[in-house]
Design an enzyme around this catalytic site. Structure first.
Site, mmCIF file in Angstrom:
data_model
loop_
_atom_site.group_PDB
_atom_site.id
_atom_site.type_symbol
_atom_site.label_atom_id
_atom_site.label_comp_id
_atom_site.label_asym_id
_atom_site.label_seq_id
_atom_site.Cartn_x
_atom_site.Cartn_y
_atom_site.Cartn_z
ATOM 1 N N VAL A 34 1.029 -1.082 -0.148
ATOM 2 C CA VAL A 34 -0.056 0.074 -0.053
ATOM 3 C C VAL A 34 1.049 1.212 -0.097
ATOM 4 O O VAL A 34 0.756 2.338 -0.871
ATOM 5 C CB VAL A 34 -0.895 -0.111 1.327
ATOM 6 C CG1 VAL A 34 -1.568 1.359 1.286
ATOM 7 C CG2 VAL A 34 -1.935 -1.162 1.309
ATOM 8 N N PRO A 54 11.068 0.214 9.159
ATOM 9 C CA PRO A 54 12.150 -0.522 9.307
ATOM 10 C C PRO A 54 12.539 -1.181 7.927
ATOM 11 O O PRO A 54 11.511 -1.547 7.201
ATOM 12 C CB PRO A 54 11.531 -1.707 10.136
ATOM 13 C CG PRO A 54 10.556 -0.895 10.883
ATOM 14 C CD PRO A 54 9.667 -0.099 9.880
ATOM 15 N N GLY A 57 11.412 -6.294 5.559
ATOM 16 C CA GLY A 57 9.955 -6.360 5.205
ATOM 17 C C GLY A 57 9.667 -5.211 4.192
ATOM 18 O O GLY A 57 8.571 -5.327 3.791
ATOM 19 N N ASP A 119 -7.165 1.998 4.920
ATOM 20 C CA ASP A 119 -8.032 0.996 5.491
ATOM 21 C C ASP A 119 -9.084 1.513 6.539
ATOM 22 O O ASP A 119 -9.729 0.531 7.223
ATOM 23 C CB ASP A 119 -7.427 -0.500 5.466
ATOM 24 C CG ASP A 119 -7.049 -0.898 4.213
ATOM 25 O OD1 ASP A 119 -7.615 -0.454 3.155
ATOM 26 O OD2 ASP A 119 -5.871 -1.582 4.253
#
Length: 204
Positions: A34, A54, A57, A119
């Site tokens: 996103v 971070p 990921g 969201d």
């Protein structure tokens, strides 16, 4: 006055605007898929993107933007002090931690910074719609957070009805308008510019 026909009020909508963020700082929190979409939209609008997430990921596209120096990157978790820069125009969060997102939203409210919490429609000062882009032409379809997939369907149908090369034609119109402003500067010469513009279109 009672016989006048005026538009009926239809509440519950959004004020759809073309927000100019060129050279303005926008803070993005999160580095997933996103966030990648948000960052692309911002870079297309020539914003100065500050990204906090971070490194572990990171979405491949987000990592690419960082490697190319297209964003100012901070490899860390969000801290309240990240909002201390008065030049930050808006904040967008795209993290999988609802509580952290709500904390950021509340901090933005305190500092009167416009925010979009992915969201979570109630915690959004603005929404992202489905956008068709062809050069200077941008068409946005918004469902006010109710049905993003439906917005995509409507956007594709609208785009399919547009003439080919419409973006190029609009770019030429913009170039012509700039030339006319040089030839006839000043607001009072607006009517003259309009006459020249209409004449040029007839001769084209």
């Amino acid at each position: 006055m009672a016989d006048e026909k005026f538009p009926e009020i239809q509440g519950g909508g959004s004020l759809i605007l073309a927000w100019q963020v060129r050279n303005k700082k926008v803070l993005v929190v999160g580095g997933g898929e996103v966030a990648a979409g948000r960052i692309l939209n911002l870079l297309n609008a020539d914003a100065k993107v500050i990204l906090i997430s971070p490194r572990d990921g990171l979405n491949p596209e987000v990592a690419y933007r960082i490697e190319r120096g297209q964003v100012t990157y901070h490899d860390k978790l969000f801290e309240p002090s990240d909002l201390d820069d008065p030049a930050i125009t808006m904040v967008m969060t795209a993290v999988d931690d609802p509580e952290a997102s709500t904390r950021i939203w509340k901090l933005c409210k305190e500092k009167r910074i416009a925010a979009n919490i992915a969201d979570v429609p109630p915690e959004c000062d603005f929404y992202f719609g489905s956008v068709h882009r062809d050069g200077p032409l941008q068409i946005m379809v918004s469902t006010n957070g109710n049905g993003p997939k439906m917005a995509n369907i409507v956007r594709r149908r609208i785009a399919a009805t547009l003439p080919p090369n419409i973006g190029e034609a609009i770019a030429k119109v913009g170039a012509l308008r700039k030339k006319l402003r040089v030839l006839a500067p000043g607001d009072e010469q607006g009517p003259k510019r309009m006459k020249w513009y209409v004449l040029s279109r007839k001769l084209a």
